[in-house]
Design a protein around this motif. Structure first.
Motif, PDB file in Angstrom:
ATOM      1  N   SER A   1       0.828  -1.209   0.000  1.00 57.91           N
ATOM      2  CA  SER A   1       0.000   0.000   0.000  1.00 57.91           C
ATOM      3  C   SER A   1       0.860   1.256   0.000  1.00 57.91           C
ATOM      4  CB  SER A   1      -0.915  -0.003   1.233  1.00 57.91           C
ATOM      5  OG  SER A   1      -0.128  -0.031   2.419  1.00 57.91           O
ATOM      6  N   VAL A   2       2.183   1.090  -0.080  1.00 61.63           N
ATOM      7  CA  VAL A   2       3.094   2.232  -0.055  1.00 61.63           C
ATOM      8  C   VAL A   2       3.078   2.927  -1.415  1.00 61.63           C
ATOM      9  CG1 VAL A   2       5.484   2.961   0.223  1.00 61.63           C
ATOM     10  CG2 VAL A   2       4.544   1.181   1.715  1.00 61.63           C
ATOM     11  N   ASN A   3       2.780   4.218  -1.414  1.00 60.50           N
ATOM     12  CA  ASN A   3       2.738   5.004  -2.648  1.00 60.50           C
ATOM     13  C   ASN A   3       3.986   5.886  -2.682  1.00 60.50           C
ATOM     14  OD1 ASN A   3       2.244   6.912  -4.697  1.00 60.50           O
ATOM     15  ND2 ASN A   3       0.027   6.747  -4.424  1.00 60.50           N
ATOM     16  N   ILE A   4       5.010   5.418  -3.361  1.00 59.88           N
ATOM     17  CA  ILE A   4       6.295   6.116  -3.360  1.00 59.88           C
ATOM     18  C   ILE A   4       6.172   7.510  -3.978  1.00 59.88           C
ATOM     19  CG2 ILE A   4       8.619   6.120  -4.354  1.00 59.88           C
ATOM     20  CD1 ILE A   4       8.348   4.202  -2.046  1.00 59.88           C
ATOM     21  N   LYS A   5       5.482   7.614  -5.084  1.00 59.80           N
ATOM     22  CA  LYS A   5       5.363   8.912  -5.749  1.00 59.80           C
ATOM     23  C   LYS A   5       4.679   9.926  -4.842  1.00 59.80           C
ATOM     24  CE  LYS A   5       4.111  11.054 -10.147  1.00 59.80           C
ATOM     25  NZ  LYS A   5       3.581  10.806 -11.518  1.00 59.80           N
ATOM     26  N   ALA A   6       3.634   9.513  -4.150  1.00 59.52           N
ATOM     27  CA  ALA A   6       2.919  10.424  -3.246  1.00 59.52           C
ATOM     28  C   ALA A   6       3.820  10.841  -2.075  1.00 59.52           C
ATOM     29  CB  ALA A   6       1.649   9.758  -2.729  1.00 59.52           C
ATOM     30  N   ILE A   7       4.575   9.897  -1.522  1.00 56.08           N
ATOM     31  CA  ILE A   7       5.486  10.218  -0.415  1.00 56.08           C
ATOM     32  C   ILE A   7       6.496  11.278  -0.853  1.00 56.08           C
ATOM     33  CG2 ILE A   7       7.390   9.285   0.978  1.00 56.08           C
ATOM     34  CD1 ILE A   7       5.793   6.661   1.130  1.00 56.08           C
ATOM     35  N   CYS A   8       7.040  11.120  -2.036  1.00 56.76           N
ATOM     36  CA  CYS A   8       8.043  12.066  -2.538  1.00 56.76           C
ATOM     37  C   CYS A   8       7.432  13.443  -2.802  1.00 56.76           C
ATOM     38  CB  CYS A   8       8.696  11.521  -3.801  1.00 56.76           C
ATOM     39  SG  CYS A   8       9.677  10.022  -3.518  1.00 56.76           S
ATOM     40  N   GLN A   9       6.236  13.453  -3.369  1.00 59.03           N
ATOM     41  CA  GLN A   9       5.567  14.735  -3.635  1.00 59.03           C
ATOM     42  C   GLN A   9       5.221  15.458  -2.332  1.00 59.03           C
ATOM     43  OE1 GLN A   9       2.333  13.357  -6.125  1.00 59.03           O
ATOM     44  NE2 GLN A   9       3.482  13.729  -8.023  1.00 59.03           N
ATOM     45  N   GLN A  10       4.780  14.715  -1.336  1.00 56.97           N
ATOM     46  CA  GLN A  10       4.470  15.325  -0.044  1.00 56.97           C
ATOM     47  C   GLN A  10       5.733  15.846   0.643  1.00 56.97           C
ATOM     48  OE1 GLN A  10       2.424  12.046   1.796  1.00 56.97           O
ATOM     49  NE2 GLN A  10       0.656  12.222   0.426  1.00 56.97           N
ATOM     50  N   ALA A  11       6.831  15.115   0.472  1.00 53.57           N
ATOM     51  CA  ALA A  11       8.098  15.581   1.036  1.00 53.57           C
ATOM     52  C   ALA A  11       8.543  16.888   0.391  1.00 53.57           C
ATOM     53  CB  ALA A  11       9.172  14.505   0.855  1.00 53.57           C
ATOM     54  N   LYS A  12       8.309  17.014  -0.890  1.00 55.68           N
ATOM     55  CA  LYS A  12       8.680  18.243  -1.599  1.00 55.68           C
ATOM     56  C   LYS A  12       7.899  19.444  -1.061  1.00 55.68           C
ATOM     57  CE  LYS A  12       9.379  20.079  -6.268  1.00 55.68           C
ATOM     58  NZ  LYS A  12       9.298  19.764  -7.726  1.00 55.68           N
ATOM     59  N   ILE A  13       6.618  19.230  -0.757  1.00 58.53           N
ATOM     60  CA  ILE A  13       5.801  20.299  -0.179  1.00 58.53           C
ATOM     61  C   ILE A  13       6.296  20.630   1.224  1.00 58.53           C
ATOM     62  CG2 ILE A  13       3.480  20.884   0.641  1.00 58.53           C
ATOM     63  CD1 ILE A  13       2.414  19.096  -1.679  1.00 58.53           C
ATOM     64  N   ALA A  14       6.619  19.594   2.010  1.00 61.58           N
ATOM     65  CA  ALA A  14       7.111  19.817   3.371  1.00 61.58           C
ATOM     66  C   ALA A  14       8.437  20.558   3.371  1.00 61.58           C
ATOM     67  CB  ALA A  14       7.256  18.474   4.088  1.00 61.58           C
ATOM     68  N   ALA A  15       9.263  20.306   2.359  1.00 67.67           N
ATOM     69  CA  ALA A  15      10.566  20.975   2.284  1.00 67.67           C
ATOM     70  C   ALA A  15      10.409  22.487   2.143  1.00 67.67           C
ATOM     71  CB  ALA A  15      11.368  20.416   1.104  1.00 67.67           C
ATOM     72  N   LEU A  16       9.349  22.911   1.484  1.00 74.11           N
ATOM     73  CA  LEU A  16       9.104  24.354   1.342  1.00 74.11           C
ATOM     74  C   LEU A  16       8.825  24.984   2.705  1.00 74.11           C
ATOM     75  CD1 LEU A  16       6.844  24.301  -1.857  1.00 74.11           C
ATOM     76  CD2 LEU A  16       9.288  24.860  -1.709  1.00 74.11           C
ATOM     77  N   GLN A  17       8.123  24.261   3.572  1.00 74.52           N
ATOM     78  CA  GLN A  17       7.856  24.766   4.914  1.00 74.52           C
ATOM     79  C   GLN A  17       9.143  24.821   5.736  1.00 74.52           C
ATOM     80  OE1 GLN A  17       5.785  22.142   7.602  1.00 74.52           O
ATOM     81  NE2 GLN A  17       4.944  23.821   8.835  1.00 74.52           N
ATOM     82  N   LEU A  18       9.938  23.758   5.669  1.00 81.57           N
ATOM     83  CA  LEU A  18      11.184  23.721   6.446  1.00 81.57           C
ATOM     84  C   LEU A  18      12.134  24.831   6.039  1.00 81.57           C
ATOM     85  CD1 LEU A  18      12.085  19.913   6.640  1.00 81.57           C
ATOM     86  CD2 LEU A  18      11.039  21.350   8.395  1.00 81.57           C
ATOM     87  N   ALA A  19      12.188  25.129   4.753  1.00 83.74           N
ATOM     88  CA  ALA A  19      13.125  26.135   4.253  1.00 83.74           C
ATOM     89  C   ALA A  19      12.843  27.519   4.829  1.00 83.74           C
ATOM     90  CB  ALA A  19      13.094  26.176   2.727  1.00 83.74           C
ATOM     91  N   GLN A  20      11.613  27.738   5.310  1.00 81.90           N
ATOM     92  CA  GLN A  20      11.249  29.056   5.838  1.00 81.90           C
ATOM     93  C   GLN A  20      11.398  29.151   7.353  1.00 81.90           C
ATOM     94  OE1 GLN A  20      10.659  31.461   3.585  1.00 81.90           O
ATOM     95  NE2 GLN A  20      11.098  29.795   2.140  1.00 81.90           N
ATOM     96  N   LEU A  21      11.732  28.040   8.015  1.00 80.49           N
ATOM     97  CA  LEU A  21      11.870  28.074   9.466  1.00 80.49           C
ATOM     98  C   LEU A  21      13.126  28.834   9.881  1.00 80.49           C
ATOM     99  CD1 LEU A  21      10.955  24.409  10.498  1.00 80.49           C
ATOM    100  CD2 LEU A  21       9.488  26.431  10.577  1.00 80.49           C
TER     101      LEU A  21
END
Length: 416
Positions: A3-23
């Motif tokens: 049930s692991v969706n690799i593409k979705a995990i990577c896309q969500q990580a990319k969105i999260a990286a935008l948040q981290l970059a602003q901390l």
């Protein structure tokens, strides 16, 4: 069917990286300290996950060395938490500006450090990497996708769940630290294709894993195949120092990639030095694979085959060769080096300077143990891995190696 969706995990990580970059640095440090506290608070849950991995490992009859790497105890979890606290105390490279200088037209041009984005960390049976890599990537403003080995899966998931608790309390997207919950090799292959979401792959493990990742990845890979580290004892060496470097480099932790694997000795000092070396190595039961000329100095030496000078033993074994000159030593190292760490023992300053210039491994040392080739020992505070390829980082990788630079330009209405 996973049930692991690799593409979705990577896309969500990319969105999260935008948040981290602003901390801010303060926000990241507060989060890291909360994560460290949570790891200690969740000791029982983490130990329960680790117990499952240990039971499975014993059932599979894993080697004792691997079981020891897998094992977590209350003390080791405290060590994990303290490592996260240590990372919180390190200077934040993100946002640092350098080389700001005016151009003739009045614009100011400089460089600013920024996160890489999303890092995929691929490792084997080392549950501590889950916390270490998560903390290092977070401090440098990167999201991380962690794909550990099957042997440490339950431990890694428990550690990640603890980190996620602290992140939730701080309002941080949990996708900033993701663990692939299924170690299926097909999912790893799929992860290595996600070049639109993942910016860098860092594999840590055996040579087979590194080759697999490098051969199959569409994403840039930090490579570290092996550590064939040399000690060259020069004709002007202080032999007492040389013995200390040999024993520390080979015996202290032979399974480490910065342990010595080859000893080269100048023929002018070989008779005296090899008698000392034989006496020093014998109590530690170090296997010696020696050239024909040097084998006679050891009771149980085996004559080395040519391929052994390219071997990373990762155990109490060493290759040995007498060289006719400094130049012969350089030729041997350049031919057999894995670009990890090389050491010269000499009291001749000019010879030492030549060695520093001629040898271009990631770490080059004069009269110091190869065991100092480590992020903490070199002043980086902590490392996420070691690179033996020259792009994008070389040697132990600390926080700065998890960032890159962009140009910034400040003007006052100038046009070209």
């Amino acid at each position: 069917m996973t049930s692991v969706n690799i593409k979705a995990i990577c896309q969500q990580a990319k969105i999260a990286a935008l948040q981290l970059a602003q901390l801010s640095e303060a926000d990241k440090n507060q989060l890291l300290l909360a994560m460290a506290d949570q790891l200690e608070a969740d000791t029982a849950l983490i130990l329960a996950g680790n117990a499952k991995d240990m039971a499975a490992g014993r059932e599979k009859q894993l080697a004792e060395a691997m079981l020891d790497r897998l094992l977590l105890t209350e003390e080791r979890i405290k060590t994990l938490a303290n490592a996260v606290r240590y990372i919180a105390a390190l200077p934040d490279p993100v946002g640092q500006i350098r080389q700001m200088a005016p151009r003739p037209n009045g614009i100011q041009v400089g460089k600013m450090r920024i996160p890489l984005g999303v890092i995929a960390m691929i490792y084997e049976a080392r549950p501590n990497v889950t916390a270490d890599a998560g903390a290092l990537c977070l401090k440098s403003g990167n999201a991380v996708i962690l794909r550990g080995g099957r042997e440490a899966l339950q431990s890694s998931l428990a550690i990640a769940a603890s980190l996620h608790k602290a992140m939730a309390q701080q309002g941080i997207d949990p996708a900033a630290i993701s663990v692939i919950s299924d170690p299926d090799r097909a999912l790893l292959l799929e992860l290595l294709q996600q070049k639109d979401s993942v910016d860098l792959v860092i594999p840590r493990g055996g040579e087979g894993l590194i080759h697999f990742v490098s051969d199959n990845s569409k994403i840039p890979v930090i490579q570290h195949y092996k550590g064939v580290c040399h000690l060259y004892v020069d004709k002007e060496a202080d032999l007492e120092k040389a013995i200390a470097l040999l024993i520390n480099g080979k015996v202290q932790r032979p399974s480490a990639c910065n342990s010595l694997e080859t000893l080269l000795v100048h023929q002018a000092v070989a008779p005296e030095f090899l008698r000392l070396a034989a006496a020093a190595l014998a109590p530690h039961q170090v296997e010696v694979f020696a050239c024909e000329q040097s084998a006679a100095y050891f009771t149980n030496a085996v004559v080395a085959q040519p391929q052994q000078f390219d071997t990373e033993y990762l155990r109490l074994a060493i290759s040995l060769k007498i060289v006719a000159s400094y130049d012969d030593a350089i030729v041997h190292i350049q031919q057999h080096s894995s670009n990890h760490t090389e050491v010269i023992c000499t009291q001749d300053i000019s010879t030492a300077q030549r060695f520093l210039k001629q040898i271009n491994s990631a770490v080059v040392m004069v009269n110091a143990s190869s065991r100092f080739s480590d992020g903490g020992e070199l002043g980086l505070g902590a490392e996420i891995g070691i690179s033996t390829s020259k792009l994008h980082a070389y040697g132990p990788m600390g926080l700065e190696s998890l960032t890159t630079e962009k140009y910034i330009v400040i003007g006052d209405g100038q046009t070209r």
